[in-house]
Every structure is written in structure tokens, then in C-alpha cells.
Design an enzyme around this catalytic site. Structure first.
Site, PDB file in Angstrom:
ATOM      1  N   ALA A  29       0.816  -1.219   0.000  1.00 43.73           N
ATOM      2  CA  ALA A  29       0.000   0.000   0.000  1.00 43.73           C
ATOM      3  C   ALA A  29       0.856   1.278   0.000  1.00 43.73           C
ATOM      4  O   ALA A  29       0.437   2.314  -0.508  1.00 43.73           O
ATOM      5  CB  ALA A  29      -0.932  -0.013   1.204  1.00 43.73           C
ATOM      6  N   GLN A 106       0.467  -6.353  -3.612  1.00 46.47           N
ATOM      7  CA  GLN A 106      -0.639  -6.598  -2.681  1.00 46.47           C
ATOM      8  C   GLN A 106      -1.743  -5.596  -2.942  1.00 46.47           C
ATOM      9  O   GLN A 106      -2.800  -5.659  -2.327  1.00 46.47           O
ATOM     10  CB  GLN A 106      -0.149  -6.408  -1.243  1.00 46.47           C
ATOM     11  CG  GLN A 106       0.959  -7.336  -0.852  1.00 46.47           C
ATOM     12  CD  GLN A 106       1.503  -6.953   0.516  1.00 46.47           C
ATOM     13  OE1 GLN A 106       1.008  -7.408   1.542  1.00 46.47           O
ATOM     14  NE2 GLN A 106       2.515  -6.121   0.536  1.00 46.47           N
ATOM     15  N   ILE A 108      -4.638  -3.279  -4.848  1.00 47.44           N
ATOM     16  CA  ILE A 108      -5.838  -3.625  -5.607  1.00 47.44           C
ATOM     17  C   ILE A 108      -6.221  -2.472  -6.522  1.00 47.44           C
ATOM     18  O   ILE A 108      -7.321  -2.427  -7.044  1.00 47.44           O
ATOM     19  CB  ILE A 108      -6.986  -3.937  -4.615  1.00 47.44           C
ATOM     20  CG1 ILE A 108      -7.175  -2.765  -3.620  1.00 47.44           C
ATOM     21  CG2 ILE A 108      -6.703  -5.212  -3.849  1.00 47.44           C
ATOM     22  CD1 ILE A 108      -8.323  -2.938  -2.662  1.00 47.44           C
ATOM     23  N   HIS A 126      -4.018  -9.777  -4.110  1.00 48.10           N
ATOM     24  CA  HIS A 126      -5.259  -9.486  -3.365  1.00 48.10           C
ATOM     25  C   HIS A 126      -6.392  -8.989  -4.258  1.00 48.10           C
ATOM     26  O   HIS A 126      -7.337  -8.380  -3.776  1.00 48.10           O
ATOM     27  CB  HIS A 126      -4.959  -8.462  -2.260  1.00 48.10           C
ATOM     28  CG  HIS A 126      -4.008  -8.987  -1.226  1.00 48.10           C
ATOM     29  ND1 HIS A 126      -3.307  -8.184  -0.356  1.00 48.10           N
ATOM     30  CD2 HIS A 126      -3.629 -10.257  -0.931  1.00 48.10           C
ATOM     31  CE1 HIS A 126      -2.545  -8.939   0.427  1.00 48.10           C
ATOM     32  NE2 HIS A 126      -2.708 -10.190   0.087  1.00 48.10           N
TER      33      HIS A 126
HETATM   34  P1  NAD Z   1       0.649  -1.630   5.050  1.00 49.33           P
HETATM   35  O1  NAD Z   1      -0.377  -0.550   5.210  1.00 49.33           O
HETATM   36  O2  NAD Z   1       0.711  -2.701   6.076  1.00 49.33           O
HETATM   37  O3  NAD Z   1       2.125  -0.984   4.959  1.00 49.33           O
HETATM   38  C1  NAD Z   1       2.453   0.088   4.152  1.00 49.33           C
HETATM   39  C2  NAD Z   1       3.875   0.521   4.506  1.00 49.33           C
HETATM   40  O4  NAD Z   1       4.280   1.518   3.566  1.00 49.33           O
HETATM   41  C3  NAD Z   1       4.014   1.135   5.898  1.00 49.33           C
HETATM   42  O5  NAD Z   1       5.210   0.672   6.501  1.00 49.33           O
HETATM   43  C4  NAD Z   1       4.129   2.637   5.605  1.00 49.33           C
HETATM   44  O6  NAD Z   1       4.879   3.343   6.577  1.00 49.33           O
HETATM   45  C5  NAD Z   1       4.863   2.604   4.274  1.00 49.33           C
HETATM   46  N1  NAD Z   1       4.664   3.789   3.455  1.00 49.33           N
HETATM   47  C6  NAD Z   1       3.574   4.605   3.404  1.00 49.33           C
HETATM   48  N2  NAD Z   1       3.755   5.560   2.470  1.00 49.33           N
HETATM   49  C7  NAD Z   1       4.989   5.346   1.919  1.00 49.33           C
HETATM   50  C8  NAD Z   1       5.729   5.995   0.911  1.00 49.33           C
HETATM   51  N3  NAD Z   1       5.260   7.076   0.277  1.00 49.33           N
HETATM   52  N4  NAD Z   1       6.937   5.502   0.590  1.00 49.33           N
HETATM   53  C9  NAD Z   1       7.456   4.414   1.227  1.00 49.33           C
HETATM   54  N5  NAD Z   1       6.790   3.765   2.215  1.00 49.33           N
HETATM   55  C10 NAD Z   1       5.566   4.222   2.542  1.00 49.33           C
HETATM   56  O7  NAD Z   1       0.430  -2.228   3.597  1.00 49.33           O
HETATM   57  P2  NAD Z   1       0.827  -3.619   2.950  1.00 49.33           P
HETATM   58  O8  NAD Z   1       2.119  -4.126   3.481  1.00 49.33           O
HETATM   59  O9  NAD Z   1       0.608  -3.452   1.512  1.00 49.33           O
HETATM   60  O10 NAD Z   1      -0.269  -4.660   3.471  1.00 49.33           O
HETATM   61  C11 NAD Z   1      -1.580  -4.360   3.750  1.00 49.33           C
HETATM   62  C12 NAD Z   1      -2.682  -4.576   2.726  1.00 49.33           C
HETATM   63  O11 NAD Z   1      -3.036  -3.318   2.233  1.00 49.33           O
HETATM   64  C13 NAD Z   1      -2.456  -5.300   1.471  1.00 49.33           C
HETATM   65  O12 NAD Z   1      -3.156  -6.479   1.602  1.00 49.33           O
HETATM   66  C14 NAD Z   1      -3.171  -4.465   0.369  1.00 49.33           C
HETATM   67  O13 NAD Z   1      -4.080  -5.286  -0.307  1.00 49.33           O
HETATM   68  C15 NAD Z   1      -3.907  -3.469   1.132  1.00 49.33           C
HETATM   69  N6  NAD Z   1      -4.125  -2.095   0.660  1.00 49.33           N
HETATM   70  C16 NAD Z   1      -3.982  -1.734  -0.643  1.00 49.33           C
HETATM   71  C17 NAD Z   1      -4.165  -0.411  -1.018  1.00 49.33           C
HETATM   72  C18 NAD Z   1      -4.039  -0.065  -2.474  1.00 49.33           C
HETATM   73  O14 NAD Z   1      -4.361  -0.879  -3.332  1.00 49.33           O
HETATM   74  N7  NAD Z   1      -3.549   1.129  -2.789  1.00 49.33           N
HETATM   75  C19 NAD Z   1      -4.432   0.568  -0.061  1.00 49.33           C
HETATM   76  C20 NAD Z   1      -4.598   0.157   1.278  1.00 49.33           C
HETATM   77  C21 NAD Z   1      -4.427  -1.175   1.629  1.00 49.33           C
END
Ligand code: NAD
Length: 260
Positions: A29, A106, A108, A126
Site C-alpha cells: 500500500a 498486494q 488492488i 489481493h
Molecule cells: P501496510 O499498510 O501494512 O504498509 C504500508 C507501509 O508503507 C508502511 O510501513 C508505511 O509506513 C509505508 N509507506 C507509506 N507511504 C509510503 C511511501 N510514500 N513511501 C514508502 N513507504 C511508505 O500495507 P501492505 O504491506 O501493503 O499490506 C496491507 C494490505 O493493504 C495489502 O493487503 C493491500 O491489499 C492493502 N491495501 C492496498 C491499497 C491499495 O491498493 N492502494 C491501499 C490500502 C491497503
């Protein structure tokens, strides 16, 4: 953003990319927060406003109230309508430079494809929020079509063919991951000689097995993430910085090297 340590780490990553034959990029994310999509666990993340319990498959199918909340979140379009940011563009540039085996994501949000990486090279563990599927008859609807119905006042849109429950084509907690994407992602991870993690806490399994498969098969590991991950100790390159800024530096240097 750039301090001396980051500059050294970026140089090292550029060297690793130049030397590698199979570069696998793994995104979470965090790669999309610069597109305006909140992550789950970072500051301002989705879990600060929504209850993770509402994202379980069981609750989604058994509770109308939960479905209503889900469609409210979809209506905001935070994830679905985001545009690729410099990190997505940089990853697509790696591909154009012939330096991308695949992206395992991960996310979507479809943003790797929107940035120009071919569908066949993106393994979505996902699912993808741009499609909505009927759990009864399997009919699929584009997100935009369903969103229009929500805006027109349908709080819990149902299937127009059979009246069944509509659900975004994303994996909820308690659901099985898409087997094909998972198997292909695992195979590409094992075959990687450089595995780059961008914007993931690496705590959601089985996705977080991928870097483990790669490292156990001898790949170098690079992590670009704000905040720590359980695999930081194993990373040859560890950069705490914004994905878009860091990846922009990486591809700019890479292009200069290719041009020179
Ligand atoms: P997570 O939320 O657990 O971790 C995200 C990480 O990225 C955190 O450590 C955060 O500090 C870091 N981060 C945030 N902004 C950043 C940036 N600009 N540069 C570098 N690092 C940054 O997310 P995850 O590990 O992907 O796992 C959680 C779940 O989130 C996944 O299953 C995914 O499906 C889902 N998700 C997806 C979206 C999307 O599709 N955009 C959004 C929210 C959640």
C-alpha cells in the site's frame, strides 16, 4: 529527502539492478500513498477510520450494515480513482529499460498497469478493485458502473441479473488468495536474483512469504519503506524514504548509466 546515506544506498541499488537478470518488484500500500490512497497501517491509514472486522468475508456476506459501509468506502473512490505516482512510473520505466521481470503487488488499485506495465507482468495477490462480481451468478460489473448506482442512491447495490450480493473482486480477510497469481508470484520470487520491496510492512501473509522465497533462493533484497519491516536485517539495500522520490532517483541514475 536525500541524505548521504540514502545516496549511497541508491547507488548500491542501481548497481544491483544493472547486474541483475531477474528483477522482481514487490509492492504494498505504501507505493500508492503518494497517489492519495491511504495505506492500512501507516499514519492516517484506513484502519484509523474503518474497523478491520468489516473487511472479513463472513461479515460482508452476513451483514447488510457491513456492505453499506464497504460501498460507502468505495464511493469515496480513494483507491479506485487514484492516478499513478512517480514510483509507479519509475517501475514502468524499469520495464522499458528491460530490467523488470515482474511486479508482485498486494495492491488492488490497478496503478502499475495504469503506469504502463503489461497485465501479464503484474501478479495481483489481493485482487483488483476495478471489478465487482456477483457472488450468486458470477456476473462482473466495472466499478464505475456500480459507483454510479451508489451515487444515485443505491446504498447496497445488488446484481442486476439475479439479485445476488455484489462484492469487489478483492480478497477479504478469511478468503482464499487467487491460486494462479500466488503460484506464479512464488515461482518468479524463487527465480529472482534481485527482489525489491516498495512500501510494505511485510506482515500480511501469504504475500510476505515472497521476499523469503527470494532470499532463500539466493536473491539480493532491497527494501524501500518508511518504517521498519521484519526483513530489514536481511536487506542489502535499506532505504527509509518516500517511494516516489527514491524510485525517481534510481531510474534517473539508471537511465544515465544506460545512455552513457
Ligand atoms: P501496510 O499498510 O501494512 O504498509 C504500508 C507501509 O508503507 C508502511 O510501513 C508505511 O509506513 C509505508 N509507506 C507509506 N507511504 C509510503 C511511501 N510514500 N513511501 C514508502 N513507504 C511508505 O500495507 P501492505 O504491506 O501493503 O499490506 C496491507 C494490505 O493493504 C495489502 O493487503 C493491500 O491489499 C492493502 N491495501 C492496498 C491499497 C491499495 O491498493 N492502494 C491501499 C490500502 C491497503
Amino acid at each position: 529527502m536525500e541524505n548521504q546515506d540514502t545516496a549511497v544506498q541508491v547507488d548500491r541499488l542501481v548497481e544491483l539492478i544493472i547486474d541483475a537478470r531477474n528483477v522482481v518488484v514487490f509492492t504494498g500500500a505504501g507505493v500508492s500513498t503518494e497517489s492519495g490512497s491511504p495505506d492500512f497501517r501507516g499514519p492516517g491509514g484506513i484502519w484509523e477510520r474503518f474497523d478491520p472486522d468489516d473487511f472479513t468475508f463472513q461479515k460482508f456476506i452476513s451483514s447488510e450494515e457491513t456492505r453499506k459501509k464497504q460501498w460507502r468506502l468505495m464511493r469515496e473512490g480513494l483507491i479506485t480513482e487514484a492516478k499513478p505516482n512517480p514510483a509507479h512510473h519509475a517501475i514502468a520505466e524499469l520495464d522499458r529499460l528491460g530490467k523488470l521481470d515482474c511486479v508482485i503487488t498486494q495492491n488492488i488499485d490497478n496503478l502499475h498497469q495504469k503506469a504502463g506495465v503489461a497485465d501479464e507482468k503484474v501478479f495481483e495477490l489481493h485482487g483488483n478493485n476495478n471489478w465487482i462480481k456477483c457472488l450468486g451468478c458470477g456476473q462482473r460489473y466495472p466499478y464505475q458502473e456500480v459507483k454510479k448506482r451508489i451515487i444515485d442512491g443505491d446504498e447496497i447495490p445488488g446484481c442486476q441479473s439475479c439479485g445476488g450480493i455484489l462484492k469487489p473482486e478483492v480478497v477479504f480477510f478469511g478468503e482464499v488468495l487467487p491460486v494462479d497469481a500466488l503460484e506464479q508470484a512464488a515461482a518468479h520470487s524463487r527465480n529472482a536474483d534481485l527482489f525489491i520491496v516498495i512500501g510494505s510492512t511485510l506482515v500480511v501473509y501469504p504475500a510476505a512469504h515472497m521476499p523469503v522465497f527470494a532470499v532463500n533462493s539466493g536473491a539480493s533484497l532491497a527494501i524501500i519503506n518508511i518504517g521498519s519491516t521484519p526483513m530489514d536485517q536481511q536487506a542489502e539495500v535499506l532505504i527509509s524514504g518516500k517511494a516516489g522520490e527514491v524510485m525517481f532517483l534510481v531510474v534517473t541514475q539508471l537511465k544515465a548509466r544506460f545512455a552513457g
